[in-house]
Write a protein that holds these residues in place. Sequence first.
Motif, PDB file in Angstrom:
ATOM      1  N   VAL A   1       0.682  -1.273  -0.100  1.00 43.95           N
ATOM      2  CA  VAL A   1      -0.078  -0.076  -0.203  1.00 43.95           C
ATOM      3  C   VAL A   1       1.049   1.209  -0.107  1.00 43.95           C
ATOM      4  CG1 VAL A   1      -1.795   1.452   1.303  1.00 43.95           C
ATOM      5  CG2 VAL A   1      -1.832  -1.316   0.960  1.00 43.95           C
ATOM      6  N   ALA A   2       1.957   0.993   0.487  1.00 45.07           N
ATOM      7  CA  ALA A   2       3.159   2.284   0.480  1.00 45.07           C
ATOM      8  C   ALA A   2       3.572   2.684  -0.907  1.00 45.07           C
ATOM      9  CB  ALA A   2       4.361   1.714   1.349  1.00 45.07           C
ATOM     10  N   TYR A   3       3.262   1.972  -1.760  1.00 47.96           N
ATOM     11  CA  TYR A   3       3.451   2.278  -3.147  1.00 47.96           C
ATOM     12  C   TYR A   3       2.424   2.806  -3.888  1.00 47.96           C
ATOM     13  CZ  TYR A   3       7.796  -0.845  -2.905  1.00 47.96           C
ATOM     14  OH  TYR A   3       8.764  -1.359  -2.392  1.00 47.96           O
ATOM     15  N   TYR A   4       1.154   3.072  -3.355  1.00 46.48           N
ATOM     16  CA  TYR A   4      -0.056   3.685  -3.851  1.00 46.48           C
ATOM     17  C   TYR A   4       0.467   5.253  -3.990  1.00 46.48           C
ATOM     18  CZ  TYR A   4      -2.938  -0.560  -2.801  1.00 46.48           C
ATOM     19  OH  TYR A   4      -3.191  -1.787  -2.870  1.00 46.48           O
ATOM     20  N   GLN A   5      -0.006   5.868  -5.192  1.00 46.26           N
ATOM     21  CA  GLN A   5      -0.030   7.038  -5.130  1.00 46.26           C
ATOM     22  C   GLN A   5      -1.372   7.817  -4.381  1.00 46.26           C
ATOM     23  OE1 GLN A   5      -0.225   8.209  -9.392  1.00 46.26           O
ATOM     24  NE2 GLN A   5       2.000   7.800  -9.662  1.00 46.26           N
ATOM     25  N   ALA A   6      -0.882   8.908  -3.922  1.00 44.79           N
ATOM     26  CA  ALA A   6      -1.892   9.273  -2.756  1.00 44.79           C
ATOM     27  C   ALA A   6      -3.259   9.459  -3.481  1.00 44.79           C
ATOM     28  CB  ALA A   6      -1.526  11.037  -2.336  1.00 44.79           C
ATOM     29  N   ASP A   7      -3.414   9.924  -4.401  1.00 40.86           N
ATOM     30  CA  ASP A   7      -4.861  10.206  -5.129  1.00 40.86           C
ATOM     31  C   ASP A   7      -5.342   8.781  -5.525  1.00 40.86           C
ATOM     32  OD1 ASP A   7      -2.872   9.937  -7.411  1.00 40.86           O
ATOM     33  OD2 ASP A   7      -4.060  10.651  -8.764  1.00 40.86           O
ATOM     34  N   VAL A   8      -4.761   7.777  -5.811  1.00 42.93           N
ATOM     35  CA  VAL A   8      -5.147   6.496  -5.985  1.00 42.93           C
ATOM     36  C   VAL A   8      -5.422   5.918  -4.754  1.00 42.93           C
ATOM     37  CG1 VAL A   8      -4.430   4.085  -7.069  1.00 42.93           C
ATOM     38  CG2 VAL A   8      -3.774   6.255  -8.399  1.00 42.93           C
ATOM     39  N   LYS A   9      -4.891   5.997  -3.704  1.00 35.26           N
ATOM     40  CA  LYS A   9      -4.878   5.599  -2.571  1.00 35.26           C
ATOM     41  C   LYS A   9      -6.153   6.052  -1.839  1.00 35.26           C
ATOM     42  CE  LYS A   9      -2.691   5.030   2.131  1.00 35.26           C
ATOM     43  NZ  LYS A   9      -1.301   5.562   2.583  1.00 35.26           N
ATOM     44  N   GLU A  10      -6.499   7.336  -2.235  1.00 39.74           N
ATOM     45  CA  GLU A  10      -7.705   7.827  -1.575  1.00 39.74           C
ATOM     46  C   GLU A  10      -8.868   7.297  -2.306  1.00 39.74           C
ATOM     47  OE1 GLU A  10      -9.864  12.401  -1.148  1.00 39.74           O
ATOM     48  OE2 GLU A  10      -8.009  12.016  -2.038  1.00 39.74           O
ATOM     49  N   VAL A  11      -8.792   6.853  -3.528  1.00 39.33           N
ATOM     50  CA  VAL A  11     -10.040   6.204  -4.173  1.00 39.33           C
ATOM     51  C   VAL A  11     -10.051   4.877  -3.816  1.00 39.33           C
ATOM     52  CG1 VAL A  11     -10.855   5.561  -6.462  1.00 39.33           C
ATOM     53  CG2 VAL A  11      -9.930   7.928  -6.214  1.00 39.33           C
ATOM     54  N   VAL A  12      -9.070   4.082  -3.912  1.00 38.01           N
ATOM     55  CA  VAL A  12      -9.101   2.477  -3.556  1.00 38.01           C
ATOM     56  C   VAL A  12      -9.619   2.338  -2.368  1.00 38.01           C
ATOM     57  CG1 VAL A  12      -7.717   0.302  -3.668  1.00 38.01           C
ATOM     58  CG2 VAL A  12      -7.489   2.139  -5.324  1.00 38.01           C
TER      59      VAL A  12
ATOM     60  N   LEU B   1       1.039  -4.593  -9.742  1.00 32.80           N
ATOM     61  CA  LEU B   1       0.367  -3.545  -9.061  1.00 32.80           C
ATOM     62  C   LEU B   1      -0.263  -2.546  -9.566  1.00 32.80           C
ATOM     63  CD1 LEU B   1      -0.444  -3.237  -5.840  1.00 32.80           C
ATOM     64  CD2 LEU B   1       1.704  -1.824  -5.661  1.00 32.80           C
ATOM     65  N   PRO B   2       0.394  -1.987 -10.569  1.00 36.54           N
ATOM     66  CA  PRO B   2      -0.464  -0.802 -11.311  1.00 36.54           C
ATOM     67  C   PRO B   2      -1.581  -1.347 -12.203  1.00 36.54           C
ATOM     68  CG  PRO B   2       2.145  -0.585 -11.704  1.00 36.54           C
ATOM     69  CD  PRO B   2       1.735  -2.094 -10.767  1.00 36.54           C
TER      70      PRO B   2
ATOM     71  N   ALA C   1      -5.468   0.085 -11.106  1.00 37.36           N
ATOM     72  CA  ALA C   1      -6.301   0.496 -12.538  1.00 37.36           C
ATOM     73  C   ALA C   1      -7.607  -0.373 -12.378  1.00 37.36           C
ATOM     74  CB  ALA C   1      -5.828   0.283 -14.002  1.00 37.36           C
ATOM     75  N   TRP C   2      -7.403  -1.766 -12.181  1.00 38.92           N
ATOM     76  CA  TRP C   2      -8.876  -2.240 -11.919  1.00 38.92           C
ATOM     77  C   TRP C   2      -9.701  -1.906 -10.544  1.00 38.92           C
ATOM     78  CZ3 TRP C   2      -5.651  -6.809 -13.542  1.00 38.92           C
ATOM     79  CH2 TRP C   2      -5.786  -7.098 -15.320  1.00 38.92           C
ATOM     80  N   TYR C   3      -8.980  -1.890  -9.660  1.00 37.83           N
ATOM     81  CA  TYR C   3      -9.633  -1.316  -8.269  1.00 37.83           C
ATOM     82  C   TYR C   3     -10.295  -0.089  -8.682  1.00 37.83           C
ATOM     83  CZ  TYR C   3      -6.618  -4.532  -5.886  1.00 37.83           C
ATOM     84  OH  TYR C   3      -5.811  -5.861  -5.532  1.00 37.83           O
TER      85      TYR C   3
END
Length: 198
Positions: A116-127, A164-165, A169-171
């Motif tokens: 999860v530490a690899y998630y970009q901030a905007d993606v993390k917020e959505v997922v 992971l990317p 994208a699917w998430y």
Amino acid sequence: MLKRGFDVVAAALGLLLLMPLLLGIALWIKLDSPGPVFFRQVRVGRHGKPFRIFKFRTMRPASEAAGKLTVGEDARITHSGRLLRRYKLDELPQLLDVLRGTMSLVGPRPEVPEYVAYYQADVKEVVLSVRPGLTDYAALEMLDENTILARYSDPHQAYVDVVLPQKLAWYQEYVARQSLKEDIRIILRTLYRLASSR
């Protein structure tokens, strides 16, 4: 509220109907190798809240010390674990997580904090805006993830750079399209894929 109600009813019914199978699997695991029946691991849930997921144990005790990813014919996987993983039966105890409210039947698969530490901030917020699930688009498209990772010399880096990317994208697609109708469609597709797997 409708999604949560569906989750609770379906998970409770699933546990009730599958109880003989679950007990049989638990006994098989105990007879097959020493160690606990369940594997508990910290995953990241909705809004970034950590929780300990339920899974049937498919690897020898203390195997996680050698790495969290399983690749190809991983020697740490038990005899019973190979079949359980092939048909995703090791995931069935997560119906308990659904009842507890830490998971949903459908949603992005819950990841360990390390990735999860690899998630970009905007993606993390959505997922992480929704409960993680037992299945989703990514689970359908990457049904045999450890075989995919086995193609690479560095599975960890391949997971971070390649797998992971695609998952993220699917998430995000699921979060954008989520509905009870879509959840039912994904559940039915998952059951069909598992039933038709060889």
